[in-house]
Write a protein that holds these residues in place. Structure first.
Motif, short mmCIF file in Angstrom:
data_model
loop_
_atom_site.label_atom_id
_atom_site.label_comp_id
_atom_site.label_asym_id
_atom_site.label_seq_id
_atom_site.Cartn_x
_atom_site.Cartn_y
_atom_site.Cartn_z
N ARG A 65 -18.21 -10.75 -75.52
CA ARG A 65 -19.08 -9.59 -75.39
C ARG A 65 -19.86 -9.45 -76.68
O ARG A 65 -19.30 -9.62 -77.76
N ASN A 66 -21.18 -9.21 -76.58
CA ASN A 66 -21.97 -9.08 -77.80
C ASN A 66 -22.42 -7.63 -78.00
O ASN A 66 -22.11 -6.75 -77.19
N GLN A 67 -23.16 -7.39 -79.07
CA GLN A 67 -23.55 -6.03 -79.41
C GLN A 67 -24.52 -5.42 -78.41
O GLN A 67 -24.62 -4.20 -78.31
N ARG A 68 -25.21 -6.24 -77.66
CA ARG A 68 -26.14 -5.73 -76.65
C ARG A 68 -25.42 -5.33 -75.36
O ARG A 68 -26.02 -4.75 -74.46
N GLY A 69 -24.14 -5.67 -75.27
CA GLY A 69 -23.39 -5.38 -74.05
C GLY A 69 -23.34 -6.55 -73.09
O GLY A 69 -22.74 -6.46 -72.02
N CYS A 70 -23.96 -7.67 -73.46
CA CYS A 70 -23.90 -8.88 -72.64
C CYS A 70 -22.55 -9.57 -72.84
O CYS A 70 -21.99 -9.53 -73.94
N GLY A 71 -22.06 -10.22 -71.84
CA GLY A 71 -20.82 -10.97 -71.95
C GLY A 71 -20.18 -11.18 -70.61
O GLY A 71 -20.63 -10.63 -69.59
N ILE A 72 -19.12 -11.97 -70.58
CA ILE A 72 -18.45 -12.32 -69.32
C ILE A 72 -16.96 -12.05 -69.42
O ILE A 72 -16.31 -12.43 -70.41
N THR A 73 -16.42 -11.41 -68.40
CA THR A 73 -14.98 -11.25 -68.24
C THR A 73 -14.48 -12.31 -67.27
O THR A 73 -15.07 -12.50 -66.20
N THR A 74 -13.41 -13.00 -67.63
CA THR A 74 -12.88 -14.15 -66.87
C THR A 74 -14.00 -15.18 -66.70
O THR A 74 -14.46 -15.48 -65.60
N ALA A 75 -14.44 -15.71 -67.83
CA ALA A 75 -15.56 -16.65 -67.85
C ALA A 75 -15.11 -18.07 -67.51
O ALA A 75 -14.03 -18.50 -67.91
N VAL A 76 -15.95 -18.76 -66.76
CA VAL A 76 -15.69 -20.17 -66.43
C VAL A 76 -16.99 -20.95 -66.58
O VAL A 76 -18.09 -20.39 -66.49
#
Length: 218
Positions: A65-76
């Protein structure tokens, strides 16, 4: 070659498979019918185990997760669904990978044989995760920013033909029919489907996502 996720997940999938096979007096279990992803886990170890059990080719990658709120939970990092590779690996959420698997199994495989008369051998995309705003409102994060979306541009068949959204969407032959029916069929698997029928921004690809909203413009 992609490496499989953690060993304990493989063991869990093996136990699950053996348990199913033991039912019914020792007779081999029938292959399970395709299942919509709405009732399946979309995050966490249970989602990953389902991908392993379905022989999906992927790597488990670190959630972020980055400061902009972008990111992935359970990433593949997804390489292929049900034995059909992508043109290149794509970083997405486990839930999106499960939806791609369901779409391929329920819609694309039978549709390719029925309409094109050829097996589907590759799905071409132009990206999954990217930290950006929505096309319609840049101030709000796209589902791409959470790895919950993929943009598909073409489908390749065993005889070498390629159905390209930008080129064949309005074609009255089998390639155009395949694209339109594949898009409509995606509405039963994904939450949002945007095609050239939606707007000019999607004239060359199918946007497929598993976000919180429901919209079918296939």
């Amino acid at each position: 070659m992609p490496c499989l996720p953690r060993p304990f997940l493989l063991a869990a999938a093996l136990v699950l498979t053996l348990g199913l096979a033991s039912c019914g007096g020792g007779r081999p279990a029938a292959p399970p019918a395709p299942t919509a992803v709405s009732g399946l886990p979309t995050e966490g170890p249970a989602c990953v185990v389902n991908l392993v059990a379905a022989n999906v080719a992927f790597d488990r990658v670190t959630d972020f997760r980055n400061q902009r709120g972008c990111g992935i939970t359970t990433a593949v990092s997804l390489y292929e669904g049900a034995a059909v590779p992508l043109n290149r690996p794509v970083k997405v959420s486990c839930g999106l990978a499960a939806a791609v698997l369901a779409w391929e199994t329920q819609v694309l495989h039978p549709l390719a044989q029925r309409v094109v008369g050829q097996p589907l051998v590759k799905v071409h995309h132009v990206g999954g995760y990217v930290c950006r705003g929505r096309t319609s409102d840049r101030s709000r994060l796209s589902e791409h920013a959470h790895g919950r979306a993929i943009d598909v541009i073409a489908f390749e068949f065993a005889d070498g033909r390629i159905a390209r959204v930008a080129e064949h969407w309005d074609d009255r032959g089998p390639l155009g029919r395949f694209l339109r029916e594949a898009s409509q069929g995606a509405c039963g698997v994904f939450q949002v489907v945007l095609s050239p029928n939606a707007d000019a921004a999607h004239r060359d690809h199918l946007h497929l996502d598993v976000g919180p909203w429901k919209l079918c413009q296939g």
